[in-house]
Design a protein around this motif. Structure first.
Motif, mmCIF file in Angstrom:
data_model
loop_
_atom_site.group_PDB
_atom_site.id
_atom_site.type_symbol
_atom_site.label_atom_id
_atom_site.label_comp_id
_atom_site.label_asym_id
_atom_site.label_seq_id
_atom_site.Cartn_x
_atom_site.Cartn_y
_atom_site.Cartn_z
ATOM 1 N N UNK A 28 0.883 -1.071 -0.092
ATOM 2 C CA UNK A 28 0.269 0.177 0.454
ATOM 3 C C UNK A 28 1.095 1.356 0.321
ATOM 4 N N UNK A 29 1.896 1.143 0.758
ATOM 5 C CA UNK A 29 2.825 2.392 1.336
ATOM 6 C C UNK A 29 3.515 2.770 -0.688
ATOM 7 N N UNK A 78 0.974 10.769 2.100
ATOM 8 C CA UNK A 78 0.600 9.083 3.088
ATOM 9 C C UNK A 78 0.858 10.080 4.330
ATOM 10 N N UNK A 79 1.109 11.204 4.421
ATOM 11 C CA UNK A 79 0.831 12.048 5.703
ATOM 12 C C UNK A 79 -0.800 12.635 5.660
ATOM 13 N N UNK A 80 -1.879 12.400 4.498
ATOM 14 C CA UNK A 80 -2.903 12.432 4.884
ATOM 15 C C UNK A 80 -4.324 11.647 4.371
ATOM 16 N N UNK A 81 -3.427 10.259 4.109
ATOM 17 C CA UNK A 81 -3.665 9.761 3.827
ATOM 18 C C UNK A 81 -3.660 8.491 4.990
ATOM 19 N N UNK A 84 2.322 13.748 -3.723
ATOM 20 C CA UNK A 84 3.051 14.539 -3.112
ATOM 21 C C UNK A 84 1.386 14.947 -3.853
ATOM 22 N N UNK A 85 0.387 15.845 -2.732
ATOM 23 C CA UNK A 85 -0.802 16.655 -3.517
ATOM 24 C C UNK A 85 -0.651 17.920 -2.885
ATOM 25 N N UNK A 86 -0.922 19.104 -3.663
ATOM 26 C CA UNK A 86 -0.989 20.453 -3.393
ATOM 27 C C UNK A 86 -2.173 20.624 -2.845
#
Length: 125
Positions: free
Chosen positions: A42-43, A86-89, A58-60
């Motif tokens: 998954x990671x 991965x910081x927001x999921x 990343x996501x903006x």
């Protein structure tokens, strides 16, 4: 009573106790390893551009921030951040927390004569 316990204990001599009890524990261990592999996959899939590069997806995130401008007047400005995906999921981390192995055996019959005959035949050779 002690002699009776010893006679009953002889019935268990030929049983592969290590396999009977160890096999479920080994299966639980193997299952835990597969669960860890699932988390790692998954990671790799969600968090990395490719497993070779190791570059993080990343996501903006853009938002308006209240603050002061150069002349200390209240102002809003637009701020953009690059956040690792991965910081927001939420990362799934399934795990085996408890295992209960039950082993029941019924002694249906016991024949001391058969056990003695077997021991006698082993002594001849």
């Amino acid at each position: 009573m002690t002699d009776e316990k010893n006679k009953t204990g002889l019935q268990f001599d030929g049983l592969p106790m290590q396999s009977l009890i160890g096999s479920p524990l080994k299966a639980a261990s193997d299952a835990q390893a597969k669960l860890a592999e699932t988390t790692a996959e998954f990671i790799r899939t969600v968090g990395l551009e490719s497993s070779c590069s190791g570059k993080i997806k990343t996501a903006t995130v853009t938002f308006r921030k209240k603050g002061a401008d150069e002349s200390d007047d209240p102002a809003e400005k637009e701020v953009s951040l690059q956040v690792p995906l991965l910081a927001i999921v939420p990362i799934p981390s399934p795990a085996i927390e408890d295992i209960d192995v039950n082993f029941d055996m019924d002694v249906k019959s016991y024949s001391e004569h058969a056990a003695v005959r077997k021991q006698d035949s082993e002594r001849k050779y």
